[in-house]
Structure formats: structure tokens, C-alpha cells
Enzyme design. Structure first.
Site, PDB file in Angstrom:
ATOM      1  N   TYR A 181      -7.226  -3.421   1.563  1.00 41.36           N
ATOM      2  CA  TYR A 181      -8.073  -2.262   1.822  1.00 41.36           C
ATOM      3  C   TYR A 181      -9.403  -2.422   1.098  1.00 41.36           C
ATOM      4  O   TYR A 181     -10.464  -2.149   1.634  1.00 41.36           O
ATOM      5  CB  TYR A 181      -7.366  -0.986   1.369  1.00 41.36           C
ATOM      6  N   ASP A 231       7.134  -6.545  15.295  1.00 45.93           N
ATOM      7  CA  ASP A 231       5.827  -6.089  15.759  1.00 45.93           C
ATOM      8  C   ASP A 231       6.035  -4.759  16.488  1.00 45.93           C
ATOM      9  O   ASP A 231       6.753  -4.710  17.496  1.00 45.93           O
ATOM     10  CB  ASP A 231       5.216  -7.130  16.697  1.00 45.93           C
ATOM     11  N   ARG A 269       5.369  -6.612   9.975  1.00 43.74           N
ATOM     12  CA  ARG A 269       5.392  -7.853  10.755  1.00 43.74           C
ATOM     13  C   ARG A 269       5.665  -9.080   9.892  1.00 43.74           C
ATOM     14  O   ARG A 269       6.383  -9.984  10.291  1.00 43.74           O
ATOM     15  CB  ARG A 269       4.052  -8.027  11.484  1.00 43.74           C
ATOM     16  N   ASN A 308       3.837   4.702   9.392  1.00 48.23           N
ATOM     17  CA  ASN A 308       2.731   4.447   8.474  1.00 48.23           C
ATOM     18  C   ASN A 308       1.928   3.207   8.867  1.00 48.23           C
ATOM     19  O   ASN A 308       0.911   2.911   8.258  1.00 48.23           O
ATOM     20  CB  ASN A 308       3.295   4.284   7.047  1.00 48.23           C
ATOM     21  N   GLY A 322       0.790  -1.228   0.000  1.00 46.03           N
ATOM     22  CA  GLY A 322       0.000   0.000   0.000  1.00 46.03           C
ATOM     23  C   GLY A 322       0.820   1.275   0.000  1.00 46.03           C
ATOM     24  O   GLY A 322       1.820   1.412  -0.701  1.00 46.03           O
ATOM     25  N   ILE A 323       0.389   2.227   0.817  1.00 44.13           N
ATOM     26  CA  ILE A 323       1.024   3.543   0.869  1.00 44.13           C
ATOM     27  C   ILE A 323       2.472   3.442   1.337  1.00 44.13           C
ATOM     28  O   ILE A 323       3.362   4.107   0.807  1.00 44.13           O
ATOM     29  CB  ILE A 323       0.225   4.484   1.793  1.00 44.13           C
TER      30      ILE A 323
END
Length: 289
Positions: free
Chosen positions: A187, A96, A70, A119, A49-50
Site C-alpha cells: 500500500y 483466484d 491468490r 476484503n 494488511g487489513i
């Protein structure tokens, strides 16, 4: 009458000028540029993603990049993806963010950080009453406590660098600040699981592609901006919630001061639209029942 008109004209002209001069005098901190090239950029949630798009972009701009997430398999895939698209290798860290000791060890092994981009983030697409309390706690741990862990671990190295160029810590915000971001399968899957009313309200805002968000976010980081809205709704929200927040631009401070009342009206108009949608939805459900 002429004197009154002249007085109003003088106020109309000189009052904004005086306000601008006053804001230029008091606005802190001063503007600063955050260089990216040849610096260490550490991106969390960087496996997709971003975060992945941000890591890819800063690598293209000449930064030394470390991405944290993770899932090690996803990190390996992200590393390969960045290498194929840019020809550049990035470092990966599987940790984590809720585990401070592990985060501290990972940050120290990665070396001093110049730009930290927090993020990482999770959220549940369901009504609160249907959400498990463990999931709520997990969201707080990852989104909030995880960010504290990262900043606490990174700050000593950032403060003690031999390179005295400006550094930056950036937090990617929730959808409250970036309404309607689309970009990856996970998402999209959550969008499908959204409660009906959430989907109705979300459609009132324009969608954005990941590339747009990355471009605006990175430009905001490089310019040292405190708020970095990525669309019109986010821009209005940043003004409406500015309060005592820092502002590096006295021109932007001027806009905040003179428009905060108008933004409140615009916000109430959004609320009016949303309540109308909610009432319409409930009326439709009654007919179906």
C-alpha cells in the site's frame, strides 16, 4: 405573542419526539448481534494488511478462521504469523476470486461459513488516461465480480446451517469510505506512485492505522450494522449516501434524517477545499513550465 412562542416551543420539543417514535416504529431490520466465538469466519484477501489483521483478531476471539488469497507463499507466511502471535492455526485457501468454479469448490471444502468478510481488492495508482484497459477490467473482476462469486458460493451453506445463530456478509469498502488507511508495504508503495493531485487531496483526511480499522470494522460486524464507517469522513459519507439503505438503529436513522442537509453542506466545503488545492497546483505547474 405568548401563544406563538408556546406553539414554537411545542414544535421544538414534540416534533423530534414524534419523529423518534415514528422511526422506532418503521426502522427495519431489527438490531441483531453477530457472535464470533466458536464460529467459522472466512476472510478473503487474508494474507496481508487489513485481511491478515482481521483474521488474527477473530482467531484471538475464538473463531475458526479460513483465509483466502491468490498467492500461496504469502498465505503460508500469514498462517505462520497468526500462529506465532496467537498460538492458533488457521486454514488457508489459494484461489483466484475471479474464478467462480474454483471459489465454489474452495468454499464447499472449507465448510459452512458463519461470517464472510470480502476484503479482497485491487486498485491502480494512476490517472485513468494512463491506465491499461486490462487493468481496469481486472479491478472490476476482483473487486466486484469476485465479491459476487464469493457470496453466491457461500450463501447455500450459510442458509442451510444447523446452527441458526445470525450470520453476516461484510464488504470492506474502498478508500471513499475509509480515507487514508496505512498498513503494509504494498500500500505504501502505491501511495508513492499516486498522481500528485491525488496525494494532495488525500492529505486532507486523517490517516488511520490498520489496527484501528480492524477494531471498528469487527465491532460493526458484530453489531450487525449495515454501514461501518471507520473515521469521521466515512461517517459523513455513510449519512450522505444512506438513501433507502437499511438501518438497524432508529437513533442513527434520526441522525441521518436531521443531518443529511448539513452533511451536504460539509461535503460542498470539502469540494471547495479540494478545488482550491487543484487550482493552486495547476498555477504552480504553469510557473514551472
Amino acid at each position: 405573542m405568548a401563544d406563538t412562542d408556546l406553539l414554537f416551543l411545542a414544535l421544538f420539543i414534540f416534533l423530534p419526539i414524534f419523529l423518534l417514535m415514528f422511526l422506532k416504529l418503521i426502522v427495519r431490520p431489527r438490531p441483531v448481534k453477530i457472535p464470533i466465538k466458536s464460529r467459522h469466519v472466512f476472510v478473503t484477501g487474508g494474507s496481508r494488511g487489513i485481511g491478515l489483521a482481521l483474521a488474527c483478531q477473530v482467531a484471538t476471539e475464538g473463531a475458526r478462521v479460513t483465509i483466502l488469497a491468490r498467492n500461496l507463499d504469502q498465505l503460508e507466511e500469514a498462517k505462520t504469523s497468526i500462529r506465532l502471535s496467537t498460538g492458533i492455526d488457521v486454514a488457508i485457501v489459494s484461489v483466484d476470486v475471479c474464478d467462480f468454479v474454483a471459489v465454489k469448490e474452495a468454499v464447499e471444502s472449507a465448510g459452512p461459513i458463519d461470517v464472510l468478510i470480502c476484503n479482497q481488492g485491487v486498485y491502480a495508482s494512476c490517472e485513468l488516461e494512463n491506465q491499461d484497459i486490462k487493468e481496469i477490467k481486472g479491478t472490476i473482476d476482483v473487486n466486484l465480480i469476485g465479491s459476487f462469486n464469493l457470496v453466491k458460493a457461500a450463501l447455500p451453506g450459510m442458509k442451510n446451517r444447523s446452527d441458526r445463530k445470525p450470520v453476516s456478509i461484510a464488504f470492506m469498502s474502498s478508500q471513499a469510505g475509509q480515507v487514508g488507511i496505512y498498513g503494509y508495504a504494498a500500500y505504501s508503495a502505491k501511495i508513492k506512485r499516486r498522481p500528485p493531485l491525488t496525494r494532495i487531496i488525500a492529505t486532507s483526511s486523517g490517516a488511520m492505522q490498520v489496527e484501528e480499522v480492524v477494531k471498528k470494522a469487527l465491532n460493526g460486524i458484530k453489531s450487525g450494522s449495515f454501514f461501518v464507517p471507520c473515521n469521521f469522513e466515512g461517517f459523513m459519507l455513510s449519512i450522505g449516501t444512506a438513501g433507502p439503505a437499511p438501518q438497524t438503529s432508529y437513533l442513527m436513522a434520526f441522525i441521518e434524517v436531521i443531518s443529511v442537509g448539513v452533511i451536504r453542506i460539509v461535503g460542498l466545503c470539502f469540494q471547495w477545499t479540494w478545488y482550491g488545492s487543484i487550482e493552486k497546483w495547476h498555477a504552480q505547474q504553469k510557473l514551472l513550465d
